[in-house]
Design an enzyme around this catalytic site. Structure first.
Site, PDB file in Angstrom:
ATOM      1  CG  ASP A 197      -2.106  -1.212   1.214  1.00 19.22           C
ATOM      2  OD1 ASP A 197      -2.075  -1.736   0.017  1.00 19.22           O
ATOM      3  OD2 ASP A 197      -2.611  -1.255   2.125  1.00 19.22           O
ATOM      4  CE  LYS A 242      -3.468  -4.436   0.859  1.00 24.84           C
ATOM      5  NZ  LYS A 242      -4.218  -3.835   1.859  1.00 24.84           N
ATOM      6  CB  CYS A 285      -2.345  -3.107   5.266  1.00 21.25           C
ATOM      7  SG  CYS A 285      -3.934  -2.391   5.099  1.00 21.25           S
TER       8      CYS A 285
END
EC number: 3.5.1.110
Length: 241
Positions: free
Chosen positions: A38, A147, A180
């Site tokens: 991310d 995702k 995450c």
């Protein structure tokens, strides 16, 4: 210790030893991937979702540079790089409605509900917020995987993409350490991957102690902890000319 070599001739493999805690770990380059979690404008850029939601992103700039160093070393050694991007379709169908806990807990969704002028701008695929930061752009041979939740293994192609390439060892970098990154690393452990966290190539959301808590959890329960310097040193030892 390393992952299953899937029957490949050991003489054809290239292995290196990474200095780590609680003990060093052997990584076969052909069966290892650097997983970039991310590193999007949403999480690392001023004006992105995390910034707008009130989190401190001051540490993100340094992480971008350190991750770039990791990726250069990994690519030079011939190691696979995988970029993950978190978000949803522009209509937010993937995000779920009020019957989903994600609707209630996602700070991006809550921020948009509190500030209607941001509707459709946060973590929407195709938008600036969803895009990777300028300092970390995929190169030929890198893999990108979308995702829709904290864990990159949930409702994504990540597991099949990794297994199809014989990847058994995962080296994690990215944001956020305690959300995450940790969610994906834990799921990787449960899926029988050997997981390494480069602690200084990650950034947390929240108070400082949550970074330390994730590092402790990984070292004691879910994998191994190392640093950018030690990773790059291990890659230099086997770098392709």
């Amino acid at each position: 210790m390393t992952g299953n070599l899937s029957g490949e001739n050991p003489a054809e493999s290239v292995s290196t030893t990474l200095a780590a805690r609680p003990e060093d770990i052997a990584l076969d380059v052909a069966h290892t991937a650097v997983v970039v979690i991310d590193m999007q404008n949403a999480y690392a850029s001023p004006g992105g979702y995390v910034d707008l939601a009130g989190f401190d992103i001051a540490g993100a700039a340094g992480v971008i540079g350190r991750i770039a160093t990791v990726l250069e070393s990994a690519r030079t050694a011939g190691m696979q790089v995988v970029f993950l991007q978190n978000g949803w379709d522009p209509d937010y169908v993937e995000a779920g409605g009020p019957q989903s806990p994600n609707w209630h807990k996602s700070n991006a969704l809550k921020t948009m509900r509190a500030r209607p002028e941001l509707e459709g701008k946060l973590l929407a695929r195709g938008g600036w917020d969803y895009a990777l930061v300028d300092g970390l752009k995929p190169q030929p041979g890198d893999i990108q995987v979308h995702k829709p939740r904290y864990s990159a293994f949930f409702h994504s192609q990540l597991d099949s993409v990794l297994r199809a390439r014989g990847i058994r060892n995962l080296v994690f970098v990215g944001i956020a350490t305690n959300v995450c990154v940790e969610s994906t690393l834990r799921d990787g452990f449960h899926l029988e991957y050997f997981c390494v966290l480069l602690e200084d190539a990650t950034h947390h959301l929240g108070p400082e102690f949550v970074q330390a808590a994730t590092v402790y959890n990984v070292e004691k329960f879910f994998g191994w902890v190392s640093t950018v310097e030690d990773f790059c040193a291990s890659m230099r030892a086997i770098a392709k000319p």
